[in-house]
Design a protein around this motif. Structure first.
Motif, PDB file in Angstrom:
ATOM      1  N   LEU A  36       9.954   5.590 -12.693  1.00 21.56           N
ATOM      2  CA  LEU A  36      11.142   6.029 -11.934  1.00 21.56           C
ATOM      3  C   LEU A  36      10.814   6.190 -10.451  1.00 21.56           C
ATOM      4  CD1 LEU A  36      12.779   8.747 -14.255  1.00 21.56           C
ATOM      5  CD2 LEU A  36      13.527   6.388 -13.897  1.00 21.56           C
ATOM      6  N   ILE A  37       9.631   6.738 -10.160  1.00 17.86           N
ATOM      7  CA  ILE A  37       9.205   6.895  -8.760  1.00 17.86           C
ATOM      8  C   ILE A  37       9.243   5.536  -8.052  1.00 17.86           C
ATOM      9  CG2 ILE A  37       7.159   7.324  -7.292  1.00 17.86           C
ATOM     10  CD1 ILE A  37       6.422   9.649  -9.125  1.00 17.86           C
ATOM     11  N   CYS A  38       8.754   4.518  -8.762  1.00 19.74           N
ATOM     12  CA  CYS A  38       8.663   3.175  -8.146  1.00 19.74           C
ATOM     13  C   CYS A  38      10.030   2.627  -7.743  1.00 19.74           C
ATOM     14  CB  CYS A  38       7.970   2.206  -9.100  1.00 19.74           C
ATOM     15  SG  CYS A  38       6.238   2.634  -9.314  1.00 19.74           S
ATOM     16  N   GLU A  42      12.952   6.456  -1.416  1.00 20.81           N
ATOM     17  CA  GLU A  42      11.907   6.932  -0.485  1.00 20.81           C
ATOM     18  C   GLU A  42      10.546   6.300  -0.771  1.00 20.81           C
ATOM     19  OE1 GLU A  42      13.753   8.895  -2.456  1.00 20.81           O
ATOM     20  OE2 GLU A  42      14.509  10.656  -1.375  1.00 20.81           O
ATOM     21  N   TYR A  43      10.332   5.856  -2.018  1.00 20.20           N
ATOM     22  CA  TYR A  43       8.993   5.360  -2.386  1.00 20.20           C
ATOM     23  C   TYR A  43       8.914   3.857  -2.084  1.00 20.20           C
ATOM     24  CZ  TYR A  43       4.502   5.225  -4.765  1.00 20.20           C
ATOM     25  OH  TYR A  43       3.152   5.077  -5.034  1.00 20.20           O
ATOM     26  N   TYR A  44       8.507   3.549  -0.850  1.00 22.94           N
ATOM     27  CA  TYR A  44       8.499   2.171  -0.345  1.00 22.94           C
ATOM     28  C   TYR A  44       7.367   1.295  -0.931  1.00 22.94           C
ATOM     29  CZ  TYR A  44       4.661   4.135   2.110  1.00 22.94           C
ATOM     30  OH  TYR A  44       3.477   4.752   2.325  1.00 22.94           O
ATOM     31  N   PRO A 146      -3.304  -3.924  -7.777  1.00 21.07           N
ATOM     32  CA  PRO A 146      -2.180  -3.680  -6.870  1.00 21.07           C
ATOM     33  C   PRO A 146      -1.822  -2.183  -6.794  1.00 21.07           C
ATOM     34  CG  PRO A 146      -1.364  -4.352  -9.005  1.00 21.07           C
ATOM     35  CD  PRO A 146      -2.874  -4.281  -9.125  1.00 21.07           C
ATOM     36  N   GLY A 147      -0.767  -1.882  -6.031  1.00 21.31           N
ATOM     37  CA  GLY A 147      -0.142  -0.557  -6.077  1.00 21.31           C
ATOM     38  C   GLY A 147      -0.821   0.507  -5.262  1.00 21.31           C
ATOM     39  N   SER A 148      -1.917   0.151  -4.579  1.00 27.98           N
ATOM     40  CA  SER A 148      -2.704   1.130  -3.819  1.00 27.98           C
ATOM     41  C   SER A 148      -3.279   2.225  -4.723  1.00 27.98           C
ATOM     42  CB  SER A 148      -1.898   1.763  -2.669  1.00 27.98           C
ATOM     43  OG  SER A 148      -2.793   2.230  -1.667  1.00 27.98           O
ATOM     44  N   THR A 149      -3.547   1.871  -5.971  1.00 24.56           N
ATOM     45  CA  THR A 149      -4.212   2.829  -6.863  1.00 24.56           C
ATOM     46  C   THR A 149      -5.597   3.170  -6.323  1.00 24.56           C
ATOM     47  OG1 THR A 149      -2.951   1.978  -8.714  1.00 24.56           O
ATOM     48  CG2 THR A 149      -4.917   3.198  -9.270  1.00 24.56           C
ATOM     49  N   ILE A 150      -6.178   2.261  -5.557  1.00 19.89           N
ATOM     50  CA  ILE A 150      -7.473   2.540  -4.913  1.00 19.89           C
ATOM     51  C   ILE A 150      -7.392   3.830  -4.082  1.00 19.89           C
ATOM     52  CG2 ILE A 150      -6.999   1.102  -2.829  1.00 19.89           C
ATOM     53  CD1 ILE A 150     -10.373   0.857  -4.375  1.00 19.89           C
ATOM     54  N   ALA A 190       8.135   9.941   1.006  1.00 20.48           N
ATOM     55  CA  ALA A 190       7.808   9.154  -0.192  1.00 20.48           C
ATOM     56  C   ALA A 190       7.265  10.031  -1.321  1.00 20.48           C
ATOM     57  CB  ALA A 190       6.792   8.062   0.166  1.00 20.48           C
ATOM     58  N   TYR A 191       6.700  11.185  -0.965  1.00 25.58           N
ATOM     59  CA  TYR A 191       6.124  12.066  -1.983  1.00 25.58           C
ATOM     60  C   TYR A 191       6.930  13.366  -2.146  1.00 25.58           C
ATOM     61  CZ  TYR A 191       2.344   8.735  -1.992  1.00 25.58           C
ATOM     62  OH  TYR A 191       1.613   7.576  -2.124  1.00 25.58           O
ATOM     63  N   ASN A 192       8.100  13.397  -1.484  1.00 24.54           N
ATOM     64  CA  ASN A 192       9.003  14.560  -1.594  1.00 24.54           C
ATOM     65  C   ASN A 192      10.430  14.039  -1.720  1.00 24.54           C
ATOM     66  OD1 ASN A 192       7.364  17.204  -0.971  1.00 24.54           O
ATOM     67  ND2 ASN A 192       6.608  15.657   0.443  1.00 24.54           N
ATOM     68  N   VAL A 197      11.965  13.630  -8.489  1.00 26.17           N
ATOM     69  CA  VAL A 197      11.219  12.913  -9.542  1.00 26.17           C
ATOM     70  C   VAL A 197       9.710  13.099  -9.345  1.00 26.17           C
ATOM     71  CG1 VAL A 197      10.863  10.698 -10.702  1.00 26.17           C
ATOM     72  CG2 VAL A 197      13.072  11.195  -9.666  1.00 26.17           C
ATOM     73  N   THR A 198       9.267  13.070  -8.083  1.00 27.77           N
ATOM     74  CA  THR A 198       7.826  13.250  -7.836  1.00 27.77           C
ATOM     75  C   THR A 198       7.400  14.668  -8.227  1.00 27.77           C
ATOM     76  OG1 THR A 198       8.067  11.697  -6.002  1.00 27.77           O
ATOM     77  CG2 THR A 198       5.993  12.903  -6.120  1.00 27.77           C
ATOM     78  N   ALA A 199       8.277  15.630  -7.991  1.00 24.32           N
ATOM     79  CA  ALA A 199       7.974  17.002  -8.410  1.00 24.32           C
ATOM     80  C   ALA A 199       7.831  17.064  -9.934  1.00 24.32           C
ATOM     81  CB  ALA A 199       9.089  17.939  -7.940  1.00 24.32           C
ATOM     82  N   GLU A 236      -1.739  14.761  -0.032  1.00 23.18           N
ATOM     83  CA  GLU A 236      -2.294  15.647  -1.061  1.00 23.18           C
ATOM     84  C   GLU A 236      -1.147  16.199  -1.893  1.00 23.18           C
ATOM     85  OE1 GLU A 236      -4.900  18.749   0.300  1.00 23.18           O
ATOM     86  OE2 GLU A 236      -5.939  17.388   1.685  1.00 23.18           O
ATOM     87  N   MET A 237      -1.292  16.175  -3.189  1.00 23.16           N
ATOM     88  CA  MET A 237      -0.292  16.829  -4.053  1.00 23.16           C
ATOM     89  C   MET A 237      -0.938  18.049  -4.698  1.00 23.16           C
ATOM     90  SD  MET A 237       2.444  14.295  -5.683  1.00 23.16           S
ATOM     91  CE  MET A 237       1.650  14.022  -7.251  1.00 23.16           C
ATOM     92  N   HIS A 238      -0.172  19.116  -4.699  1.00 21.81           N
ATOM     93  CA  HIS A 238      -0.635  20.383  -5.273  1.00 21.81           C
ATOM     94  C   HIS A 238       0.453  20.980  -6.157  1.00 21.81           C
ATOM     95  CE1 HIS A 238      -4.107  21.050  -2.405  1.00 21.81           C
ATOM     96  NE2 HIS A 238      -3.408  20.133  -1.739  1.00 21.81           N
TER      97      HIS A 238
HETATM   98  C1  AVI Z   1      -0.366   5.311  -8.613  1.00 24.13           C
HETATM   99  N1  AVI Z   1      -0.481   5.793  -7.248  1.00 24.13           N
HETATM  100  C2  AVI Z   1      -0.885   4.693  -6.347  1.00 24.13           C
HETATM  101  C3  AVI Z   1       0.677   6.539  -6.759  1.00 24.13           C
HETATM  102  C4  AVI Z   1       0.474   6.962  -5.275  1.00 24.13           C
HETATM  103  O1  AVI Z   1       1.373   6.709  -4.482  1.00 24.13           O
HETATM  104  O2  AVI Z   1      -0.580   7.493  -4.955  1.00 24.13           O
HETATM  105  C5  AVI Z   1       0.926   7.767  -7.602  1.00 24.13           C
HETATM  106  C6  AVI Z   1       2.007   8.657  -7.062  1.00 24.13           C
HETATM  107  N2  AVI Z   1       1.887   9.938  -6.843  1.00 24.13           N
HETATM  108  C7  AVI Z   1       3.017  10.408  -6.388  1.00 24.13           C
HETATM  109  N3  AVI Z   1       3.866   9.416  -6.258  1.00 24.13           N
HETATM  110  C8  AVI Z   1       3.259   8.306  -6.690  1.00 24.13           C
END
Ligand code: AVI
Length: 304
Positions: A36-38, A42-44, A146-150, A190-192, A197-199, A236-238
């Motif tokens: 859903l985040i994807c 906001e989540y570009y 992919p996805g910047s998981t790195i 993107a993280y708020n 959903v990110t919460a 950072e997520m907390h």
């Molecule tokens: C999987 N990873 C690359 C996501 C990211 O953006 O770091 C995980 C994520 N965390 C919060 N939103 C998405």
């Protein structure tokens, strides 16, 4: 996994600062929330990376050559790898590596139906550890991460992972998707996200502990807190405790003070030079980079 989760969460709650690996986000519910985040406005990263792949996959296919085999680290979104499989010249084999056997089986069955003649050989393994792959075929081995998981690795983990991938892919290449440093407001959004959903994704770590480990976290007593740490170039997520509270886990009673946080994720952002330097240190020779018109995201071809 349950034992490891219990042990790591207990350690996280006892040690200060409290921190735990983001890998524990991804049970079935966490993976659903991440999907859903994807799709969030906001989540570009997801749509931007897909756009880059769509625009440039022909160049990537030309670099890979005929009969290549694609090794995907983590069997994530089928949409991305399908673009490669469609554009590459007669890809010989697809080797998705994932810790979740169920997820792999579903993905493999789907791709076998769609790409007749493609050998799909799932590898159930933790790709952050040392890996054994079946012997290479005649085509070049192209890794796909992919996805910047790195960005969810620590810098040390990222270097170790890339070093291992360079060994595994020797003679081939790695296609690496990396999120770039940018306006902190864009990163923050993107993280708020407005829908929360990110919460929910962040809080699912505690919900999962309640489901799987019989913990008693009261979710409304925790706040999702995500911010861009500019000096360290990372989101950072907390999960911040809204009150002093007692937590029961694995027969132990622990206390979280008001305002204490459990650090659940880092998401590092990179400069293009930063990626190239890191890749070189890991044993790659950097090749072309593709990006989007706004320089939000990048895809790197790294010769192994
Ligand atoms: C999987 N990873 C690359 C996501 C990211 O953006 O770091 C995980 C994520 N965390 C919060 N939103 C998405």
């Amino acid at each position: 996994m349950t034992d490891e989760f219990a042990r790591d969460l207990l350690v996280a709650l006892k040690e200060r600062p409290h921190r735990i690996s983001p890998k524990y986000f991804y049970d079935a519910e966490g993976s659903r929330l991440f999907d859903l985040i994807c799709e969030l406005p906001e989540y570009y990263p997801t749509r931007t990376e897909l756009g880059i792949l769509e625009r440039s996959v022909a160049e990537m296919a030309a670099l890979a050559g005929p009969g290549a085999e694609i090794v995907e680290f983590g069997a994530g979104s089928l949409r991305k790898v399908r673009l490669l499989l469609q554009a590459f010249d007669a890809p010989a084999r697809y080797l998705p590596i994932d810790i979740s056997g169920d997820h792999l089986r579903d993905a493999a069955a789907f791709l076998r139906r769609e790409f007749a003649g493609l050998e799909v050989q799932p590898v159930v393994a933790d790709y952050t550890r040392t890996l054994q792959l079946p012997p290479a075929g005649r085509g070049r081995r192209i890794g796909f991460f992919p996805g910047s998981t790195i960005g969810n690795f620590t810098p040390e983990e990222a270097l170790a992972f890339l070093g291992g991938a360079a060994e595994l892919l020797r003679g081939g290449a790695l296609l690496l998707g990396v999120d770039l440093v940018k306006d902190p407001q864009l990163l923050h959004a993107a993280y708020n996200d407005a829908q929360g959903v990110t919460a929910a994704f962040n809080l699912n770590l505690l919900a999962r502990a309640n489901r799987e480990l019989g913990a008693n976290f009261v979710l409304p007593q925790f706040a999702h807190y995500a911010f861009y740490n500019a000096p360290l170039q990372r989101i950072e997520m907390h999960l911040v405790s809204r009150t002093r509270q007692a937590v029961a886990l694995g027969g132990e009673g622990l206390v979280l003070e008001e305002g204490e946080s459990l650090h659940t994720e880092n998401s590092y952002k990179f400069t293009m030079t930063g990626v190239r330097t890191l890749a070189q240190r890991a044993g790659f020779r950097p090749g072309p980079i593709w990006t989007d018109p706004e320089n939000l995201f990048s895809v790197h071809w790294l010769h192994a």
